[in-house]
Design a protein around this motif. Structure first.
Motif, mmCIF file in Angstrom:
data_model
loop_
_atom_site.group_PDB
_atom_site.id
_atom_site.type_symbol
_atom_site.label_atom_id
_atom_site.label_comp_id
_atom_site.label_asym_id
_atom_site.label_seq_id
_atom_site.Cartn_x
_atom_site.Cartn_y
_atom_site.Cartn_z
ATOM 1 N N ASP A 108 8.634 -5.036 -7.675
ATOM 2 C CA ASP A 108 9.885 -5.691 -8.041
ATOM 3 C C ASP A 108 10.118 -6.926 -7.173
ATOM 4 N N ASP A 122 6.865 0.663 -6.258
ATOM 5 C CA ASP A 122 7.710 0.094 -7.314
ATOM 6 C C ASP A 122 8.583 -1.022 -6.744
ATOM 7 N N ARG A 126 10.115 -10.854 -8.548
ATOM 8 C CA ARG A 126 11.234 -11.786 -8.327
ATOM 9 C C ARG A 126 10.802 -12.978 -7.470
#
Length: 746
Positions: free
Chosen positions: A361, A357, A365
């Protein structure tokens, strides 16, 4: 100014303060974050080294400089904790993958401490820069103010590997502790990739990939079957052994044992303790086959050598080392880490899922930032390409403008007011220009060499590449599979660059069983004086001092050195005492209190007899209590593993008076305080269990009790002196059990 007094409960203030303190220690100091596997002090030290420029391709910096800078900017908790973290991150025998490149004395596996920070130097490992600190400038993680709000620091480092598993972690917080073993980088990456590709991958499949811990010190994990449950729950115990090899000593018929790998738990002072334990074994009867011990360890690795005597059994000594020293030890697993801002005990799957996860992420980004950069570049490139087509007009605008602002307004809005044009046609063309502000700035800053033909081709090629990048980044952001492939590609590159073969062997092995070589038994004499001091002496020593021994000791018992003695006490207990545990020596040696040799407690109980267990097993015991109760018990009931058991059941206030080996066809005499005598046959006493109270042997009057018991065996005295009167016990009438007995005449 008015003051308001707030009344509150003191306990509530203490409770809130303690909870705040505890959470601060748990989250901000002691426990690692599941995302990057680092504690705050480690994270801040690595980030400070990155900011200082102590990169892998730069010169080393003094550790004192790194520590001081970290403490001043990010971690105001003292220099010792920072330097301690820096040292550990540089030690390849503690870290599965060292994060710091240390130069100088950073300690040793044998427990030697690192030199003072003013003497050592350090810089980042290449791996640390690529795996932990890359892309910090692309907004992949959040930054927060430092303690005095003069700097910014990352909440977490963008680690691209599951560092919590690779390097493990140990820490003690408030009311909880973490203990995570290191693992093999290649296996952990393979498991991560497998879980990315199949989110429903079973725990068994994960365990096929991550075989178990991979300690930097190697060793052998011997409870493989228990690992699945440990990794499912996040807690358990891993049994690990050192690696032992057998070598032949040159030019002799002797052999030696060589310890080449040690348990991870032996790092540090544990090696010195192991050597001391080996020396103690060599001095004992068990390890008498060990002739010499030497520690030949060096930078090349562990090498602890035990030379054996001629004819020694290496297998037996190896088992002895596993059983009696820390060469086999237990690593307690408690995979506790900070997840989603709170401490949590994590399973293997949960750690990998949290890492995945986090990677998605980071990737989201990162590619969002890259996409914005490429779109900005595309805008500029489109503007420059358009500008090249009307470059003469733009030059005319620049020459006719009074200042930069006037020229910029014309390029953006088409405002030609105040600008001198050569022709009206040029003015009309200029009024139709509508570049973006970014494009206008780029045009105004464009250098004339960009008008060269080849440069124009390069500009178009750059523009085409930018369009491709935008398409690729958009696809990555909009497609799970595309982003997954990017993450997997990165992981595979890290595996190729930094993975190493497994060091720790995973297998199943039962508990070590040692068939101790028993010394040959010899006859001896057990002596215990009236103060309860016990010792054994050789039979010739006893015979030489027989008179003194018999007069000075309450118990004189001929036995064997490998025998067990049963000590019976007045509160109905039986204590087992091994003769080999009793000090053996000279006749005048003081001995050892019986309290120290078994569970006997001289404060609460009084011993009444000591009988060899070997005499009891195939016989029966007769029990007599002060309350007049008697019984017979099979001796086999007293051959037990426990050192202390209840030998009989007693009524409240009653006490055990006599324990005696039964001899059939003989009689016994009970004597009471009120001077009643009862002679009866031993055969009349029923056989019962040891937990029975017994039956009435003599009928007692009020406040009467049994004081003495005589057993009339062949060759035993048949007379007794009672209140200065000699009584012929064998002439007493034989009565039935439970009778009142005969009153002794004065």
């Amino acid at each position: 100014m008015a003051q308001e007094i707030i009344q509150t409960e003191y306990s509530e203030i203490m409770q809130k303060s303690y909870i705040d303190y505890a959470m601060s220690v748990i989250v901000a100091r002691a426990l690692p974050d599941v995302r990057d596997g680092l504690k705050p002090v480690q994270r801040r030290t690595l980030y400070d080294m990155y900011e200082l420029g102590t990169r892998y391709d730069k010169p080393y910096r003094k550790s004192a400089r790194i520590v001081g800078d970290t403490m001043g900017k990010f971690h105001p908790h003292g220099d010792s904790s920072i330097y301690g973290a820096l040292v550990v991150m540089a030690q390849d025998f503690k870290m599965g993958l060292p994060l710091v490149d240390g130069h100088g004395n950073f300690g040793s596996i044998e427990g030697d401490g690192a030199a003072a920070m003013r003497y050592t130097e350090a810089r980042l490992q290449k791996m640390t820069q690529e795996v932990f600190l890359a892309d910090l400038d692309r907004n992949v993680v959040d930054f927060v103010p430092n303690f005095d709000e003069t700097e910014k620091e990352p909440v977490v480092l963008p680690a691209r590997i599951p560092n919590l598993l690779v390097n493990g972690s140990e820490g003690i917080a408030v009311g909880m502790a973490t203990s995570i073993p290191p693992h093999n980088l290649g296996e952990v990456i393979d498991a991560t990739i497998a879980l990315i590709r199949d989110q429903n991958l079973s725990d068994d499949k994960l365990m096929d990939i991550v075989q178990g811990p991979d300690f930097p010190t190697g060793g052998i994990v011997v409870n493989q079957d228990e690992l699945a449950e440990i990794y499912r729950t996040g807690t358990g115990k891993i049994r690990i052994r050192g690696k032992v090899e057998v070598e032949k000593i040159p030019r002799t018929e002797r052999q030696r044992l060589v310890v080449t790998q040690i348990p991870y738990t032996m790092i540090g002072m544990g090696i010195g303790k192991f050597l001391n334990d080996c020396a103690a074994l060599a001095d004992s009867r068990l390890g008498s086959e060990i002739a010499d011990i030497s520690n030949q360890s060096s930078k090349e690795g562990i090498r602890i050598v035990l030379d054996l005597r001629k004819g020694a059994d290496p297998s037996y000594i190896e088992k002895l080392l596993y059983k009696k020293t820390r060469l086999e030890d237990t690593f307690g697993v408690n995979m506790l880490a900070v997840a989603d801002g709170r401490p949590e005990t994590l399973s293997l799957r949960r750690i990998l899922e949290a890492h995945i996860d986090f990677q998605f992420d980071i990737a989201t980004r990162k590619y969002t930032s890259l996409l914005k950069s490429e779109e900005k570049k595309k805008d500029i490139q489109e503007g420059l390409i358009r500008a090249v087509d009307v470059i003469d007009l733009i030059i005319e605008i620049l020459r006719g403008s009074k200042d930069r602002k006037m020229a910029r307004d014309c390029l953006v809005t088409g405002n030609t007011e105040g600008i001198r044009f050569k022709t009206v046609k040029s003015q009309k063309a200029a009024s139709k220009l509508h570049f973006t502000e970014t494009q206008a700035d780029a045009i105004l800053e464009m250098k004339l060499y960009r008008l060269i033909g080849l440069e124009l081709d390069s500009l178009q090629a750059d523009y085409d590449q930018t369009l491709k990048n935008i398409a690729a980044y958009t696809d990555i952001l909009n497609s799970y599979d595309s982003m997954a492939n990017v993450i997997i590609s990165e992981l595979l590159s890290f595996k190729k660059a930094y993975a190493r073969p497994r060091r720790t062997v995973i297998t199943n092995a039962g508990a070590v069983v040692i068939e101790e070589k028993k010394a040959e038994a010899y006859p001896c004499v057990f002596l215990m004086d009236r103060f309860g001091y016990a010792r054994t002496v050789d039979e010739p020593v006893y015979e030489k001092n027989r008179e003194a021994a018999d007069s000075e000791n309450r118990i004189v018992l001929h036995t064997m050195s490998d025998a067990k003695l049963c000590i019976y006490t007045d509160i109905g207990r039986q204590h087992i005492l091994k003769v080999e545990d009793v000090p053996h020596g000279k006749f005048r040696d003081k001995g050892t209190p019986i309290d120290n040799l078994c569970n006997y407690d001289s404060k609460d109980e009084l011993y009444i007899d000591v009988i060899p267990l070997s005499n009891i097993v195939n016989m029966r015991l007769i029990f007599v209590t002060e309350g007049g109760f008697v019984k017979q018990v099979e001796g086999s009931e007293f051959d037990v593993a426990k050192k202390t058991v209840a030998a009989t059941k007693l009524d409240e206030g009653d006490r055990l008076l006599s324990v005696h080996l039964a001899h059939f066809q003989t009689t016994m005499v009970l004597h009471t305080a009120n001077q009643y005598l009862l002679r009866m046959n031993e055969d009349d006493i029923p056989l019962q269990k040891k937990n029975a109270r017994g039956v009435r042997g003599i009928q007692l009057g009020e406040a009467d009790r049994v004081e003495n018991v005589w057993y009339l065996e062949e060759g035993a005295p048949t007379e007794a002196v009672i209140e200065e009167k000699t009584v012929a016990l064998n002439r007493l009438k034989i009565s039935q059990r439970g009778a009142k007995g005969t009153k002794l005449r004065k």
